[in-house]
Design a protein around this motif. Structure first.
Motif, PDB file in Angstrom:
ATOM      1  N   ILE A  28      38.121 -76.861 -49.789  1.00 50.31           N
ATOM      2  CA  ILE A  28      39.288 -77.488 -49.154  1.00 50.31           C
ATOM      3  C   ILE A  28      38.861 -77.940 -47.761  1.00 50.31           C
ATOM      4  CG2 ILE A  28      41.716 -77.244 -48.500  1.00 50.31           C
ATOM      5  CD1 ILE A  28      41.961 -74.903 -50.371  1.00 50.31           C
ATOM      6  N   PRO A  29      38.380 -79.171 -47.622  1.00 48.48           N
ATOM      7  CA  PRO A  29      37.885 -79.627 -46.323  1.00 48.48           C
ATOM      8  C   PRO A  29      38.922 -79.511 -45.205  1.00 48.48           C
ATOM      9  CG  PRO A  29      37.208 -81.126 -48.065  1.00 48.48           C
ATOM     10  CD  PRO A  29      38.189 -80.172 -48.678  1.00 48.48           C
ATOM     11  N   GLU A  30      40.183 -79.819 -45.511  1.00 46.94           N
ATOM     12  CA  GLU A  30      41.231 -79.771 -44.490  1.00 46.94           C
ATOM     13  C   GLU A  30      41.856 -78.376 -44.426  1.00 46.94           C
ATOM     14  OE1 GLU A  30      41.887 -82.148 -42.274  1.00 46.94           O
ATOM     15  OE2 GLU A  30      40.216 -83.244 -43.163  1.00 46.94           O
ATOM     16  N   SER A  31      41.078 -77.428 -43.965  1.00 43.57           N
ATOM     17  CA  SER A  31      41.534 -76.047 -43.827  1.00 43.57           C
ATOM     18  C   SER A  31      40.613 -75.345 -42.845  1.00 43.57           C
ATOM     19  CB  SER A  31      41.502 -75.323 -45.182  1.00 43.57           C
ATOM     20  OG  SER A  31      40.167 -75.158 -45.632  1.00 43.57           O
ATOM     21  N   ALA A  32      41.014 -74.164 -42.397  1.00 43.70           N
ATOM     22  CA  ALA A  32      40.147 -73.393 -41.503  1.00 43.70           C
ATOM     23  C   ALA A  32      38.816 -73.113 -42.174  1.00 43.70           C
ATOM     24  CB  ALA A  32      40.833 -72.085 -41.106  1.00 43.70           C
ATOM     25  N   THR A  33      38.870 -72.801 -43.478  1.00 49.10           N
ATOM     26  CA  THR A  33      37.640 -72.561 -44.231  1.00 49.10           C
ATOM     27  C   THR A  33      36.785 -73.822 -44.290  1.00 49.10           C
ATOM     28  OG1 THR A  33      38.796 -70.923 -45.568  1.00 49.10           O
ATOM     29  CG2 THR A  33      36.736 -71.781 -46.448  1.00 49.10           C
ATOM     30  N   GLY A  34      37.440 -74.947 -44.550  1.00 52.75           N
ATOM     31  CA  GLY A  34      36.711 -76.209 -44.621  1.00 52.75           C
ATOM     32  C   GLY A  34      36.025 -76.566 -43.325  1.00 52.75           C
ATOM     33  N   TYR A  35      36.700 -76.286 -42.207  1.00 57.66           N
ATOM     34  CA  TYR A  35      36.085 -76.566 -40.909  1.00 57.66           C
ATOM     35  C   TYR A  35      34.846 -75.701 -40.696  1.00 57.66           C
ATOM     36  CZ  TYR A  35      40.793 -78.480 -40.124  1.00 57.66           C
ATOM     37  OH  TYR A  35      41.983 -79.159 -40.239  1.00 57.66           O
ATOM     38  N   LEU A  58      32.692 -73.314 -52.685  1.00 54.19           N
ATOM     39  CA  LEU A  58      32.436 -72.706 -51.386  1.00 54.19           C
ATOM     40  C   LEU A  58      33.789 -72.356 -50.793  1.00 54.19           C
ATOM     41  CD1 LEU A  58      29.815 -75.197 -49.844  1.00 54.19           C
ATOM     42  CD2 LEU A  58      29.407 -73.261 -51.375  1.00 54.19           C
ATOM     43  N   PHE A  59      34.018 -71.076 -50.605  1.00 51.22           N
ATOM     44  CA  PHE A  59      35.310 -70.677 -50.054  1.00 51.22           C
ATOM     45  C   PHE A  59      35.231 -69.226 -49.593  1.00 51.22           C
ATOM     46  CE2 PHE A  59      40.018 -70.529 -49.903  1.00 51.22           C
ATOM     47  CZ  PHE A  59      40.217 -71.766 -49.288  1.00 51.22           C
ATOM     48  N   GLN A  62      26.755 -67.368 -41.660  1.00 54.46           N
ATOM     49  CA  GLN A  62      28.089 -66.882 -42.020  1.00 54.46           C
ATOM     50  C   GLN A  62      29.122 -67.230 -40.953  1.00 54.46           C
ATOM     51  OE1 GLN A  62      30.531 -66.359 -44.131  1.00 54.46           O
ATOM     52  NE2 GLN A  62      29.314 -64.800 -45.200  1.00 54.46           N
ATOM     53  N   GLN A  63      30.285 -67.644 -41.421  1.00 59.71           N
ATOM     54  CA  GLN A  63      31.401 -67.989 -40.546  1.00 59.71           C
ATOM     55  C   GLN A  63      32.633 -67.214 -41.025  1.00 59.71           C
ATOM     56  OE1 GLN A  63      31.499 -70.843 -38.107  1.00 59.71           O
ATOM     57  NE2 GLN A  63      29.281 -70.696 -38.210  1.00 59.71           N
ATOM     58  N   ASP A  64      32.978 -66.150 -40.335  1.00 56.12           N
ATOM     59  CA  ASP A  64      34.153 -65.373 -40.713  1.00 56.12           C
ATOM     60  C   ASP A  64      35.438 -66.117 -40.343  1.00 56.12           C
ATOM     61  OD1 ASP A  64      32.784 -63.310 -41.804  1.00 56.12           O
ATOM     62  OD2 ASP A  64      33.464 -61.785 -40.411  1.00 56.12           O
ATOM     63  N   VAL A  65      36.400 -66.083 -41.242  1.00 52.84           N
ATOM     64  CA  VAL A  65      37.746 -66.569 -40.943  1.00 52.84           C
ATOM     65  C   VAL A  65      38.602 -65.355 -40.593  1.00 52.84           C
ATOM     66  CG1 VAL A  65      39.811 -67.690 -41.878  1.00 52.84           C
ATOM     67  CG2 VAL A  65      37.540 -68.603 -42.410  1.00 52.84           C
ATOM     68  N   VAL A  66      39.206 -65.389 -39.430  1.00 47.12           N
ATOM     69  CA  VAL A  66      40.015 -64.275 -38.935  1.00 47.12           C
ATOM     70  C   VAL A  66      41.492 -64.613 -39.113  1.00 47.12           C
ATOM     71  CG1 VAL A  66      40.603 -62.854 -36.934  1.00 47.12           C
ATOM     72  CG2 VAL A  66      38.247 -63.664 -37.252  1.00 47.12           C
TER      73      VAL A  66
END
Length: 213
Positions: free
Chosen positions: A100-107, A148-149, A170-174
């Motif tokens: 989902i490119p348009e999301s915090a994960t996508g960024y 990828l998610f 690694q990029q953690d989403v908080v």
């Protein structure tokens, strides 16, 4: 939240009406003028000045964080993603990638592509999806080779988790919580935030592949 909702309602006597969405949708919802009592959102949302103004002033409360991972359809070959170099090679070899490119994960994923120097190459491979459920579904059906998610989303029947992103990438989403600025149910909102820090809630959070706090 699906697992925590009935537990919280039973112990607190409050009822939850939950809106789920990606970061842009959550920003839109928070700034729409519709009333809400509490937000449990990616921390990136709080960096949007317009959205942040709709929450109570003061520090937010971090509830959980989770890293990014890679998955394939059940039974499909798993690429080597153990190092940045092999991960890059696996991405460039893949014919299609769901996210989902348009999301915090996508960024966060876009930042990884940039660090690997493959932003342009990946554009043609990406199969953008509207929801996490669709990310899972297209890979499970074989319509995309990789997903990828967030690791907790990818740990489901129909998919085989390849593993987390290499540690160096690694990029953690908080996910953080704050009471809505205009809430008329401040006590109930605070009760939910407090509940999410209890041992019972922490057990559920861990069971879903996330790290509390």
């Amino acid at each position: 939240m699906a697992g925590l909702k009935p537990k919280f309602e039973q112990t607190s006597g409050h009822k939850l009406d939950i809106f789920f969405g990606t970061t842009p949708n959550l920003i839109k919802e928070a700034t729409s003028g519709k009333p809400f009592d509490v937000g449990i959102v990616p921390v990136e949302m709080m960096r949007d000045a317009a959205a942040r103004s709709h929450f109570a002033a003061g520090p937010t409360v971090d509830i959980a964080h989770v890293g990014l991972g890679v998955t394939v359809r059940t039974g499909a070959p798993k690429p080597n993603i153990s190092t940045p170099e092999t991960f890059k090679a696996a991405l460039l070899k893949a014919e299609s990638v769901a996210s989902i490119p348009e999301s915090a994960t996508g960024y966060s994923i876009a930042k990884v592509f940039d660090r690997l120097g493959i932003t342009e190459q990946m554009k043609a491979k990406m199969k953008a999806q509207p929801t996490p459920a669709q990310v899972v579904a297209v890979v499970a059906k074989g319509d995309a080779e990789l997903a990828l998610f967030l690791m907790n989303v990818l740990t489901v029947p129909g998919l085989d988790v390849v593993g987390p992103f290499p540690a160096d990438l690694q990029q953690d989403v908080v996910f953080t919580a704050a009471v809505g600025a205009g809430t008329k149910e401040a006590a109930a909102a605070k009760a939910l935030v407090d509940y999410l820090k209890t041992p019972e809630a922490i057990s559920v959070i861990k069971g879903k592949g996330m790290t509390p706090g």
